[in-house]
Structure formats: C-alpha cells, structure tokens
Enzyme design. Structure first.
Site, PDB file in Angstrom:
ATOM      1  N   HIS A  56       4.448  -5.488  -9.574  1.00  0.00           N
ATOM      2  CA  HIS A  56       3.609  -4.695 -10.464  1.00  0.00           C
ATOM      3  C   HIS A  56       4.548  -3.709 -11.156  1.00  0.00           C
ATOM      4  O   HIS A  56       5.121  -2.827 -10.505  1.00  0.00           O
ATOM      5  CB  HIS A  56       2.514  -3.973  -9.689  1.00  0.00           C
ATOM      6  CG  HIS A  56       1.483  -4.903  -9.120  1.00  0.00           C
ATOM      7  ND1 HIS A  56       0.858  -4.689  -7.910  1.00  0.00           N
ATOM      8  CD2 HIS A  56       0.979  -6.068  -9.605  1.00  0.00           C
ATOM      9  CE1 HIS A  56       0.018  -5.680  -7.673  1.00  0.00           C
ATOM     10  NE2 HIS A  56       0.066  -6.525  -8.687  1.00  0.00           N
ATOM     11  N   GLU A  59       4.805   0.078 -10.471  1.00  0.00           N
ATOM     12  CA  GLU A  59       5.052   0.536  -9.104  1.00  0.00           C
ATOM     13  C   GLU A  59       6.567   0.558  -8.915  1.00  0.00           C
ATOM     14  O   GLU A  59       7.180  -0.437  -8.538  1.00  0.00           O
ATOM     15  CB  GLU A  59       4.331  -0.365  -8.113  1.00  0.00           C
ATOM     16  CG  GLU A  59       2.809  -0.307  -8.304  1.00  0.00           C
ATOM     17  CD  GLU A  59       2.037  -1.332  -7.482  1.00  0.00           C
ATOM     18  OE1 GLU A  59       2.655  -1.998  -6.617  1.00  0.00           O
ATOM     19  OE2 GLU A  59       0.825  -1.483  -7.717  1.00  0.00           O
ATOM     20  N   HIS A 167       5.473  -2.481  -2.829  1.00  0.00           N
ATOM     21  CA  HIS A 167       4.453  -2.033  -3.778  1.00  0.00           C
ATOM     22  C   HIS A 167       4.320  -0.517  -3.718  1.00  0.00           C
ATOM     23  O   HIS A 167       5.018   0.160  -2.957  1.00  0.00           O
ATOM     24  CB  HIS A 167       3.109  -2.698  -3.451  1.00  0.00           C
ATOM     25  CG  HIS A 167       3.062  -4.152  -3.777  1.00  0.00           C
ATOM     26  ND1 HIS A 167       2.442  -4.657  -4.891  1.00  0.00           N
ATOM     27  CD2 HIS A 167       3.575  -5.228  -3.123  1.00  0.00           C
ATOM     28  CE1 HIS A 167       2.566  -5.969  -4.918  1.00  0.00           C
ATOM     29  NE2 HIS A 167       3.252  -6.341  -3.849  1.00  0.00           N
ATOM     30  N   GLU A 271       3.451  -1.003   1.121  1.00  0.00           N
ATOM     31  CA  GLU A 271       3.004  -0.015   0.125  1.00  0.00           C
ATOM     32  C   GLU A 271       3.713   1.294   0.455  1.00  0.00           C
ATOM     33  O   GLU A 271       3.477   1.903   1.507  1.00  0.00           O
ATOM     34  CB  GLU A 271       1.487   0.158   0.196  1.00  0.00           C
ATOM     35  CG  GLU A 271       0.709  -1.131  -0.048  1.00  0.00           C
ATOM     36  CD  GLU A 271       0.443  -1.379  -1.521  1.00  0.00           C
ATOM     37  OE1 GLU A 271       0.810  -0.521  -2.353  1.00  0.00           O
ATOM     38  OE2 GLU A 271      -0.156  -2.428  -1.845  1.00  0.00           O
TER      39      GLU A 271
END
Length: 440
Positions: A56, A59, A167, A271
């Site tokens: 992404h 990110e 992420h 994450e």
C-alpha cells in the site's frame, strides 16, 4: 531509494545483491536486495526468507525500515555474532517497495485516507492475489496487476520458508487465514467501518500454533505492540499484539494466504504504525521499536525440521510433495531436494510423495534448541504399484501450481505410505553456542 540501494550494494558486494523482479504500472523497478554471506547463490541446505513492504503506497514506515534493516545487517556482520550467524545461514530478500507508484502520490504526514494506497490503475495489491476460499474472485483480483504478477512469479521461483508483509495504520501482527469460506466484506468497502464493531469469526490454518508463535515472536520483541493498546478510540485493541486476520476483518485476495496455500511459505502481516505516513522525524523511534523484532522474526526460519529427499543413488528428488500429517497444507522440495518446515517442539509424521517413487511416512521429533535434520530416501515404484498422484484442490489458478491446501474429506493417495518404523530423525549439531538464543 534506487540510488540508495545501488550505492549500498556497490559498497558491500560480498554481502548484498540487487535485482529487480519486474516493473510497476508506471515502469518503476520492483527492487529486491539480498543480504547474505552468499548474496548471489543459494546456499544449499539453508533457507531463503523475505520481507515485502509498501504494497500500500501510502504506508511508508515499512519501506523506510527495510532500508534501515539492510544497512544494519551489513554494518553489523563483522561485529555482532548473532547477525553474522543469521547471514551465514540465511538468504534474506528484501523488497522495500512493492507499490512505488502509489508511494509517489502519497504524502508525508497523512495518517489516514487512501491517497497512494492503490497502484496506478486503482487496484489494491493486497486484494489482487488468487484466493483459495473465493476462486472466482471479484473485480480486484480477476485482473492481475504487474506488481502482484511479479511477486507471484518471484515466489514461484524461490522456495521461501518465511515471509513478513509490512503495513501501517495499526499496530499488530496478523496471521492467516485472512479470508473465510463465506466472506462477504472487506475493510476497503464503506460497510467495513460498521462491521468492525462486531467480532468476526477466526479462520484458522492447520498450522495455527506456528502462526501464533511467529506473530508473538514479532510482537513480544516490540515494546509497544506487545501491550496490545488500541491506536485510538473506536479502533481494536489486540491481546498480546496479535490477531487472526479473518477475526480482525476478512478480506479476499490477500498476499499472506496466497504465500501459505500456494507455496507453503509462512507469512505474517506486520502492521507497524498507527499513522500510515508519519513525519520523517519519527523514523528513528520506529526503527528502535522494530529493530529486534525484524531480526528475531527472520531467525524463526531455523525452527522445526529441514533436510533432503534423495533417491537410492543419492540424487536429489525435485518437487517431491511433503505434508506434515494432520496439517493439510503441503510444500515441495527444491531442485536440490531440500525442504524446510517451521514447527514447534513435538513429535510429527512427515508424508513424502514423488512421481515414480513409493510414498513414505517418517517419524520425527522437533526440539526447542535447534532444528531437526531429516534426510529421506525414496525407493522407485514397480510398474504395477499404485503410483503417486499429485494432490490438487479445484481448478488451477493462473500460471502457478495448484494450491497446496488439501481437503481433509478425501485422500488423493491410492496407497498407504511406507513407514520408517518409528525411528526418530537425527538432530543437527555443530551450531555455534549462541544459536540457543535465537528463539527469544
């Protein structure tokens, strides 16, 4: 980033190799840096692992941390025995940016929102992989994108044992499965914000114990993630800083499920920051929080069982199909007959099949201190024997092999594997004393 990677590779030619796995929609290279004592050649008997960041584009923390990790590994090789052991025994492949086009249009300081998330054609790359649970796919994964096609081809050529997808936007280690057989929603739809207030159903893999362990390895070495604190009011808090992907929110076409089901590579989604694109001034803090976790996670590739499948003459058997009994996600041998599987301490049975050979079933024991070495010899089948038939599920998807996730309701094998009579495998020895500290 390209200049940085090229400069680093030229300064450390004995520890790094830079290659491109393809190009983005707008023609930017998808660079991969190998960091290893053998950067240009596979080390027989030693695993390949990878990190993929910035799929992404907005990110950005993972992208920057990968550049820091490369520098940290090459600078520490001569002074840190732990790093030296890791690079001497592992090939680490780092893809800092899977979505460089998205990164170019994202903006520093934007913690939320979707600007730069998608590739240049408007596709979410983490919804663009083949999906075992929803093979028909939807608009986002019916049409493969050049970035995901490059990663799929890359993964098909190198037998990665372990992988981390980096992420941002939360602080948690999320493990497969991301999807469920009846998934109807994903976080990218407007309805997701409504459904997030309700508990989703976990979708557990046959290797759930291993995936939980891998997620905890990362989170427990992270001073903030391990506390399981919510990023802000109204967002989830995760016990011990880990979650099953589908229990958090189900999604179709995710990369971690693809790695596991299609190629037996154990991937965890990491994450790393509540803010997707924080100010550059905060990067030192993120590096210090994640440095130990990033290294310890990769070292987990050396947990479990590894070895070779050979014929009676000592020749390697390529693409032999292996499966730990009771864990119906298979994996294959390399052209050198190598295999690896991350397992927690315990007693297991390994099933081994190859075309033209009698199948075998071998007992093995995994211990905590170091991986178990298991070498398996296959014997040729006679013409009137029921020969091996490769297990498949459903139709083939794309150019790669069929999924390695096997149905528990019917066995594709026509004869019972020959047993090794309960003889436990030998265990590797000769590791340096500090190896016992790997699994912290």
């Amino acid at each position: 980033m390209t200049k940085y990677l090229r400069t680093t590779s030229s300064r450390h030619p004995k520890l790094t190799a830079l290659y491109s796995i393809g190009k983005s929609v707008q023609g930017r290279d998808l660079w991969v840096m190998v960091v290893s004592a053998s950067p240009y050649e596979h080390m027989i008997g030693k695993p390949d692992v990878k990190y993929v960041a910035n799929m992404h584009g907005n990110e950005a923390v993972g992208r920057e941390l990968m550049l820091h990790l490369i520098q940290y590994l090459v600078n520490s090789y001569e002074t840190d025995p732990y790093i030296k052991w890791l690079l001497d025994n592992t090939r680490i492949h780092i893809l800092p940016s899977m979505n460089p086009d998205g990164f170019e249009v994202s903006r520093e300081g934007q913690c939320d929102g979707g600007q730069g998330r998608y590739n240049a054609r408007g596709f979410d790359l983490n919804r663009n992989f083949p999906d075992y649970f929803k093979q028909a796919g939807d608009r986002n994964n019916k049409r493969g994108q050049p970035e995901t096609d490059a990663v799929k081809e890359w993964t098909s050529k190198i037998q990665f044992v372990l992988s981390g997808g980096l992420h941002g936007g939360a602080l948690v280690a999320s493990y497969p499965f991301d999807n469920t057989p009846n998934s109807r929603m994903c976080r990218s739809t407007p309805l997701c914000s409504v459904f997030q207030n309700y508990a989703s159903t976990p979708s557990l893999t046959p290797d759930d114990d291993v995936f939980k362990h891998l997620a905890i390895t990362y989170s427990s070495n992270h001073p903030v993630m391990s506390r399981g604190v919510a990023c802000k009011a109204g967002t989830p808090a995760f016990n011990r800083g880990i979650t099953n992907g589908a229990e958090w929110y189900p999604l179709t076409g995710g990369m971690q499920d693809f790695n596991y089901v299609w190629y037996g590579c154990m991937e965890v989604t990491l994450e790393l920051s509540c803010c997707k694109f924080p100010p550059a001034s905060e990067l030192p803090k993120f590096w210090e929080e994640n440095r130990v976790s990033l290294v310890k996670f990769l070292a987990e590739a050396h947990r479990g069982v590894h070895g070779f499948v050979m014929d009676e003459n000592g020749n390697p058997v390529e693409k032999a199909a292996l499966k730990v009994k009771g864990r119906d996600v298979g994996f294959q041998t390399t052209k050198y007959g190598e295999f690896w599987r991350i397992l927690l301490p315990g007693v297991y049975k390994l099933e081994v099949y190859a075309e033209g050979y009698l199948p075998r079933e071998v007992d093995l024991m995994v211990v905590e201190q170091h991986p178990t070495l298991l070498n398996v010899t296959l014997h040729p089948a006679k013409r009137n024997d029921n020969l091996y038939r490769h297990p498949t599920v459903g139709d083939r998807l794309g150019p790669g092999p069929s999924p390695s996730y096997h149905s528990q309701h019917s066995s594709p094998h026509t004869n019972k594997p020959a047993s090794d009579g309960g003889i436990f495998s030998s265990i590797t020895s000769g590791f340096n004393n500090f190896v016992s500290n790997i699994f912290g």
